[in-house]
Enzyme design. Structure first.
Site, PDB file in Angstrom:
ATOM      1  N   CYS A  33      21.890  15.359 114.292  1.00  0.00           N
ATOM      2  CA  CYS A  33      21.376  14.074 114.759  1.00  0.00           C
ATOM      3  C   CYS A  33      19.883  14.045 114.415  1.00  0.00           C
ATOM      4  CB  CYS A  33      21.627  13.867 116.256  1.00  0.00           C
ATOM      5  SG  CYS A  33      20.669  14.938 117.327  1.00  0.00           S
ATOM      6  N   GLN A  34      19.126  13.170 115.011  1.00  0.00           N
ATOM      7  CA  GLN A  34      17.717  13.060 114.659  1.00  0.00           C
ATOM      8  C   GLN A  34      16.895  14.226 115.195  1.00  0.00           C
ATOM      9  OE1 GLN A  34      16.668  10.694 112.514  1.00  0.00           O
ATOM     10  NE2 GLN A  34      14.717  11.756 112.452  1.00  0.00           N
TER      11      GLN A  34
END
Length: 141
Positions: free
Chosen positions: A93-94
């Protein structure tokens, strides 16, 4: 001694909040892999790279050969990944927070070798690791 008795509630509150912060820092959020460790897992083959960011984030750049299923849809779309249960899974994810939430979902669904990319795409880019970016369309004059 008088100080401790006069401020007992404040001292207990400080100890409790400090303990809560320490617990959160020490509690495991699932197995994780640094960008270098994730690269080694990926290079071994038989791996699914699962990006749980939203589609708009995924479109800005992602790891090569990664599959995008947003975390909000993962529970409903987990069946799409059944063929990959025998593979290693690297969840991306980020920043690593959404991936940490996705790991238990995958483990509960029967995946056995699941890790999250520690620090997410941000850490990956900080290490100057490659990502796939969409082609930019040229504007016609």
């Amino acid at each position: 001694m008088k100080f401790f008795l006069d401020n007992l509630i404040l001292i207990l509150l400080a100890c409790f909040s400090g303990g809560a912060l320490l617990w959160q820092a020490l509690s495991s959020r699932g197995p994780k892999a640094s960008p270098q460790e994730a690269t080694m897992i990926i290079n071994q083959g038989k791996v699914l790279i699962l990006d749980v960011r939203e589609s708009s984030e995924f479109a800005t750049g992602h790891l090569r050969d990664s599959r995008n299923i947003p975390l909000s849809e993962l529970q409903n779309r987990i069946g799409e990944l059944n063929k990959a249960k025998s593979k290693s899974v690297v969840v991306v994810c980020q920043s690593g927070a959404r991936a940490a939430k996705a790991v238990p979902i995958l483990l509960a669904a029967g995946f056995t070798n699941v890790v999250r990319l520690d620090g997410g795409i941000s850490a990956w880019l900080a290490q100057e690791m490659p990502i796939v970016k969409p082609a930019v369309k040229e504007a016609k004059a």
